[in-house]
Design a protein around this motif. Sequence first.
Motif, PDB file in Angstrom:
ATOM      1  N   ARG A 171    -136.256  46.629  43.088  1.00 24.70           N
ATOM      2  CA  ARG A 171    -136.871  46.325  44.386  1.00 24.70           C
ATOM      3  C   ARG A 171    -135.912  46.730  45.496  1.00 24.70           C
ATOM      4  NH1 ARG A 171    -138.475  40.673  44.276  1.00 24.70           N
ATOM      5  NH2 ARG A 171    -140.417  41.407  43.313  1.00 24.70           N
TER       6      ARG A 171
ATOM      7  N   ASN B 242    -134.547  44.261  48.131  1.00 28.05           N
ATOM      8  CA  ASN B 242    -133.435  43.358  47.816  1.00 28.05           C
ATOM      9  C   ASN B 242    -132.177  43.894  48.508  1.00 28.05           C
ATOM     10  OD1 ASN B 242    -131.012  42.428  46.433  1.00 28.05           O
ATOM     11  ND2 ASN B 242    -132.366  41.585  44.865  1.00 28.05           N
TER      12      ASN B 242
ATOM     13  N   TYR C  20    -140.165  45.544  39.667  1.00 31.48           N
ATOM     14  CA  TYR C  20    -139.981  44.597  38.557  1.00 31.48           C
ATOM     15  C   TYR C  20    -141.119  44.674  37.536  1.00 31.48           C
ATOM     16  CZ  TYR C  20    -135.827  42.304  40.388  1.00 31.48           C
ATOM     17  OH  TYR C  20    -134.548  42.031  40.802  1.00 31.48           O
TER      18      TYR C  20
ATOM     19  N   CYS D  12    -135.367  46.731  35.119  1.00 33.88           N
ATOM     20  CA  CYS D  12    -135.947  45.496  35.664  1.00 33.88           C
ATOM     21  C   CYS D  12    -136.107  44.400  34.623  1.00 33.88           C
ATOM     22  CB  CYS D  12    -137.285  45.799  36.332  1.00 33.88           C
ATOM     23  SG  CYS D  12    -138.600  46.327  35.191  1.00 33.88           S
TER      24      CYS D  12
ATOM     25  N   ASP E 196    -137.275  32.757  40.586  1.00 32.04           N
ATOM     26  CA  ASP E 196    -136.958  34.178  40.703  1.00 32.04           C
ATOM     27  C   ASP E 196    -135.891  34.358  41.779  1.00 32.04           C
ATOM     28  OD1 ASP E 196    -138.225  34.060  43.226  1.00 32.04           O
ATOM     29  OD2 ASP E 196    -140.120  34.778  42.412  1.00 32.04           O
ATOM     30  N   PHE E 197    -135.468  35.604  41.971  1.00 32.28           N
ATOM     31  CA  PHE E 197    -134.399  35.884  42.936  1.00 32.28           C
ATOM     32  C   PHE E 197    -134.977  36.076  44.346  1.00 32.28           C
ATOM     33  CE2 PHE E 197    -131.782  37.642  39.253  1.00 32.28           C
ATOM     34  CZ  PHE E 197    -130.856  36.610  39.287  1.00 32.28           C
ATOM     35  N   SER E 198    -135.605  35.041  44.892  1.00 32.80           N
ATOM     36  CA  SER E 198    -136.228  35.173  46.212  1.00 32.80           C
ATOM     37  C   SER E 198    -135.877  33.998  47.117  1.00 32.80           C
ATOM     38  CB  SER E 198    -137.753  35.260  46.075  1.00 32.80           C
ATOM     39  OG  SER E 198    -138.293  34.006  45.677  1.00 32.80           O
ATOM     40  N   LYS E 199    -135.977  34.242  48.409  1.00 34.27           N
ATOM     41  CA  LYS E 199    -135.752  33.197  49.395  1.00 34.27           C
ATOM     42  C   LYS E 199    -136.799  32.092  49.252  1.00 34.27           C
ATOM     43  CE  LYS E 199    -135.334  32.496  54.402  1.00 34.27           C
ATOM     44  NZ  LYS E 199    -135.387  33.179  55.733  1.00 34.27           N
TER      45      LYS E 199
ATOM     46  N   ASN F 154    -128.296  33.844  43.301  1.00 29.70           N
ATOM     47  CA  ASN F 154    -127.951  34.944  44.190  1.00 29.70           C
ATOM     48  C   ASN F 154    -128.005  34.448  45.639  1.00 29.70           C
ATOM     49  OD1 ASN F 154    -130.658  34.961  44.938  1.00 29.70           O
ATOM     50  ND2 ASN F 154    -130.968  37.138  44.576  1.00 29.70           N
TER      51      ASN F 154
ATOM     52  N   THR G  21    -129.908  35.448  48.119  1.00 30.34           N
ATOM     53  CA  THR G  21    -131.250  35.287  48.678  1.00 30.34           C
ATOM     54  C   THR G  21    -131.799  33.897  48.365  1.00 30.34           C
ATOM     55  OG1 THR G  21    -131.576  37.658  48.293  1.00 30.34           O
ATOM     56  CG2 THR G  21    -133.504  36.369  48.862  1.00 30.34           C
TER      57      THR G  21
ATOM     58  N   ASP H 204    -123.349  37.626  45.175  1.00 33.45           N
ATOM     59  CA  ASP H 204    -123.603  39.017  45.578  1.00 33.45           C
ATOM     60  C   ASP H 204    -122.880  39.395  46.863  1.00 33.45           C
ATOM     61  OD1 ASP H 204    -125.212  39.673  43.402  1.00 33.45           O
ATOM     62  OD2 ASP H 204    -127.071  39.220  44.474  1.00 33.45           O
TER      63      ASP H 204
END
Length: 325
Positions: free
Chosen positions: A69, A72, A100, A125, A214-217, A241, A243, A269
């Motif tokens: 992505r 990111n 992904y 991914c 997941d790796f999201s805000k 991470n 985010t 990161d």
Amino acid sequence: MGVTIHDVAARAGVSVATASRALSGQRGVRAANRDKVLAAARELDYEPNVVAASLRSRTTHTIGMVVPRIANPFFATLVESIEKRLHDGQRSLLLANSHYDPDVEQRQVRALLDRRVDALIMIPCHREHSGAALATAAARVPVLQLDLRVDGFAGSWVGVDHEAGIWQVVRHLTERGARSLVFVGAEPTDSAAQARLDGYRRAVGDGDDVLLGDFSKEWGQQAAKLLLRRGPLPDGIVCGNDTIALGVLGELAGNQVRVPDDVRVAGFDDIPYAELAQPPLTTVRQPQHHIADEALRVLGAHLSGEDRTPRGTALTPTLTIRSST
């Protein structure tokens, strides 16, 4: 019709072979003839046929790259580092996004191969399902896995020691007096998510208090809401991470939770937004420029035939301490 190399040769008063060697920078052309050819090419506004040249030389001077992505921030910065170094080495980068999705990833790999890239850099991914795309690419060109990797794939990989990074965070928080910790990470579908989760569990001994999304805000915000609802906050929140950590910080601030007074928060990161967070985020810094340098060194050795031995390179990340802890 456009200007051809025959026109350039005629204007310069040399043979087509001499004009071709002069324009491609090959040896064996007298300086006077080279100057005449280059001057003729400028006067005629000659543009070489890149496709034909690549067919003759069997190289396109392009490297393909597939990322999960591009939105990111970590991947975007890594791509920029790779592209700059390729440009400095007279190569171009063709970039594709897998979103992904292993099926999309496979199609993107085939599309890059159809464009005759000289090699492929891939951030897979999925730690299992990306194997098919890697195998497809490796059958045709040199392949390098970057940051993430596929379980059991024998090719080269360059990234960081994710477990060592999480160990640094846990040690830092416990040295600051944290007795209770929670890990907010991503489901271990990719190798970094798995390694960071494993590193946390090993560092804390039991490691049962984990929240995985997941790796999201957005997941960070949701995880913070869950922690606020379930009772007293832990002393420290270790995020998978940056985010996620930004989402956690935002949700805590919206509920008048003071960081680091009420709870300490750390990420992983060191994306550009980390030091701009409120408060600035303590995080594990991945040495992206060093990663890019090592990746292209390994790939260059594969391309030249100097060293085609598959190897894994894990660089050591460093902890960057800021106000959030």
